[in-house]
Design an enzyme around this catalytic site. Structure first.
Site, PDB file in Angstrom:
ATOM      1  N   SER A  98      38.885  34.612  47.149  1.00  0.00           N
ATOM      2  CA  SER A  98      37.616  33.958  47.507  1.00  0.00           C
ATOM      3  C   SER A  98      37.818  32.451  47.704  1.00  0.00           C
ATOM      4  O   SER A  98      37.111  31.821  48.497  1.00  0.00           O
ATOM      5  CB  SER A  98      36.540  34.224  46.454  1.00  0.00           C
ATOM      6  OG  SER A  98      36.976  33.839  45.170  1.00  0.00           O
ATOM      7  N   GLY A 100      42.064  36.741  32.807  1.00  0.00           N
ATOM      8  CA  GLY A 100      41.363  37.960  33.191  1.00  0.00           C
ATOM      9  C   GLY A 100      40.074  38.175  32.423  1.00  0.00           C
ATOM     10  O   GLY A 100      39.893  37.674  31.319  1.00  0.00           O
ATOM     11  N   ASP A 153      31.379  34.500  39.983  1.00  0.00           N
ATOM     12  CA  ASP A 153      32.201  35.705  40.114  1.00  0.00           C
ATOM     13  C   ASP A 153      33.227  35.746  38.980  1.00  0.00           C
ATOM     14  O   ASP A 153      34.388  36.081  39.164  1.00  0.00           O
ATOM     15  CB  ASP A 153      32.904  35.718  41.482  1.00  0.00           C
ATOM     16  CG  ASP A 153      33.494  37.087  41.831  1.00  0.00           C
ATOM     17  OD1 ASP A 153      33.034  38.092  41.269  1.00  0.00           O
ATOM     18  OD2 ASP A 153      34.400  37.132  42.678  1.00  0.00           O
ATOM     19  N   HIS A 158      31.927  39.890  34.366  1.00  0.00           N
ATOM     20  CA  HIS A 158      30.776  40.604  34.931  1.00  0.00           C
ATOM     21  C   HIS A 158      29.898  41.279  33.885  1.00  0.00           C
ATOM     22  O   HIS A 158      28.852  41.817  34.221  1.00  0.00           O
ATOM     23  CB  HIS A 158      31.257  41.632  35.959  1.00  0.00           C
ATOM     24  CG  HIS A 158      31.757  41.001  37.231  1.00  0.00           C
ATOM     25  ND1 HIS A 158      32.351  39.754  37.257  1.00  0.00           N
ATOM     26  CD2 HIS A 158      31.745  41.419  38.513  1.00  0.00           C
ATOM     27  CE1 HIS A 158      32.686  39.463  38.503  1.00  0.00           C
ATOM     28  NE2 HIS A 158      32.331  40.454  39.292  1.00  0.00           N
ATOM     29  N   ASP A 169      29.213  40.955  43.438  1.00  0.00           N
ATOM     30  CA  ASP A 169      29.142  42.227  42.718  1.00  0.00           C
ATOM     31  C   ASP A 169      27.737  42.508  42.188  1.00  0.00           C
ATOM     32  O   ASP A 169      27.567  42.993  41.066  1.00  0.00           O
ATOM     33  CB  ASP A 169      30.197  42.265  41.598  1.00  0.00           C
ATOM     34  CG  ASP A 169      31.602  41.998  42.136  1.00  0.00           C
ATOM     35  OD1 ASP A 169      32.032  42.735  43.037  1.00  0.00           O
ATOM     36  OD2 ASP A 169      32.243  41.021  41.701  1.00  0.00           O
TER      37      ASP A 169
HETATM   38  N1  SAH Z   1      36.488  35.285  42.854  1.00  0.00           N
HETATM   39  C1  SAH Z   1      37.712  36.068  42.811  1.00  0.00           C
HETATM   40  C2  SAH Z   1      37.694  37.176  41.769  1.00  0.00           C
HETATM   41  C3  SAH Z   1      37.389  36.724  40.361  1.00  0.00           C
HETATM   42  S1  SAH Z   1      37.695  38.001  39.179  1.00  0.00           S
HETATM   43  C4  SAH Z   1      37.965  36.671  44.191  1.00  0.00           C
HETATM   44  O1  SAH Z   1      36.995  37.137  44.808  1.00  0.00           O
HETATM   45  O2  SAH Z   1      39.092  36.674  44.639  1.00  0.00           O
HETATM   46  C5  SAH Z   1      37.010  37.282  37.736  1.00  0.00           C
HETATM   47  C6  SAH Z   1      37.817  36.149  37.152  1.00  0.00           C
HETATM   48  O3  SAH Z   1      36.979  35.499  36.198  1.00  0.00           O
HETATM   49  C7  SAH Z   1      39.092  36.544  36.399  1.00  0.00           C
HETATM   50  O4  SAH Z   1      40.198  35.922  36.993  1.00  0.00           O
HETATM   51  C8  SAH Z   1      38.876  36.030  34.966  1.00  0.00           C
HETATM   52  O5  SAH Z   1      40.017  35.450  34.373  1.00  0.00           O
HETATM   53  C9  SAH Z   1      37.798  34.993  35.160  1.00  0.00           C
HETATM   54  N2  SAH Z   1      36.956  34.786  33.980  1.00  0.00           N
HETATM   55  C10 SAH Z   1      36.249  35.712  33.293  1.00  0.00           C
HETATM   56  N3  SAH Z   1      35.562  35.151  32.292  1.00  0.00           N
HETATM   57  C11 SAH Z   1      35.839  33.824  32.338  1.00  0.00           C
HETATM   58  C12 SAH Z   1      35.435  32.697  31.557  1.00  0.00           C
HETATM   59  N4  SAH Z   1      34.594  32.828  30.524  1.00  0.00           N
HETATM   60  N5  SAH Z   1      35.921  31.485  31.884  1.00  0.00           N
HETATM   61  C13 SAH Z   1      36.785  31.334  32.926  1.00  0.00           C
HETATM   62  N6  SAH Z   1      37.182  32.351  33.714  1.00  0.00           N
HETATM   63  C14 SAH Z   1      36.721  33.576  33.416  1.00  0.00           C
HETATM   64 MG    MG Z   2      33.870  39.833  42.564  1.00  0.00          MG
END
Ligand code: SAH
Ligand code: MG
Length: 205
Positions: A49, A72, A138, A141, A167
């Site tokens: 993204s 993650g 994002d 979730h 999502d």
């Molecule tokens: N936007 C990306 C996908 C993100 S997946 C794309 O579309 O390519 C969700 C990401 O959120 C993961 O890499 C995870 O490490 C991060 N994440 C989840 N909870 C988080 C938090 N509290 N603080 C920082 N990053 C977080």
């Molecule tokens: Mg997503």
């Protein structure tokens, strides 16, 4: 302007869960927000993204801040649906997507426009102060995690700026309801829905 073919190849090659059409829609949202202020995404993962938003930021003469601790989300961990064993750091046994993110941004030639912010989104948000043209949610979730991101960050969206949420599944049969609850809350708070493409929902302040 559309994304050039070589950059698009980099976005496609990056691991992640965003189909082309949603990526293009995200790029468009970025273009419409970049004149209002810098873009910020919560959840970098492997940079997919960030390529769509980073190219938009560069075109507008602004930047994308991409926030992630790179360990993650719950749903990315071993035993969960969205786990990828290649993303585990053999030394620590923990997930580490940072090397993948760096490679994607470098391959896309976007190091001047994408600023990786390494940390927990709530911690970064607690010290943030810059108004944003776009907030893209994002990250984690689960409903509590996504809602925390919204509560901490939504106030930084500038007047006329955009809030995008990925999502969003209005029907529970299609996926988890956390991002949808955030979308509902944003509407209640007065954000105006202005677009939808797949599970990507966009609102404007
Ligand atoms: N936007 C990306 C996908 C993100 S997946 C794309 O579309 O390519 C969700 C990401 O959120 C993961 O890499 C995870 O490490 C991060 N994440 C989840 N909870 C988080 C938090 N509290 N603080 C920082 N990053 C977080
Ligand atoms: Mg997503």
């Amino acid at each position: 302007m559309a994304i050039d073919p070589l950059t698009l190849e980099v976005a496609r090659a990056a691991k992640g869960f965003m189909p082309d059409d949603e990526g293009f829609a995200l790029h468009e949202v970025g273009l419409s927000a970049g004149n209002v202020g810098p873009l910020l995404e919560i959840g970098s993962y492997c940079g997919k993204s960030a390529v769509y938003l980073g190219t938009a930021a560069r075109e507008c003469g602004t930047v994308l801040f991409s926030v992630d601790h790179h360990h993650g989300s719950e749903e990315n961990q071993s035993g969960w649906e969205h786990h990828d064993a290649e993303l585990v750091d053999a030394r620590t046994g923990r997930m580490d997507t940072l090397p993948f993110f760096r490679k994607t941004i470098q391959d896309a030639g976007l190091e001047g426009a994408v600023v990786g912010v390494l940390g927990n989104s709530a911690t970064v948000g607690a010290h943030w102060s810059t108004p944003l043209g776009l907030l893209f949610i994002d990250g984690g979730h689960a409903e509590d995690v996504a809602m925390t991101d919204y509560k901490i960050w939504a106030g930084f969206v500038a007047s006329g700026g955009m809030l995008a949420i990925h999502d969003v599944f209005k029907d529970a049969a299609d996926g988890g309801q956390g991002p949808f609850r955030v979308w509902q809350r944003a509407v209640e708070d007065g954000f105006m829905p202005v677009g939808e493409k797949g599970s990507l929902c966009t609102l404007q302040r």
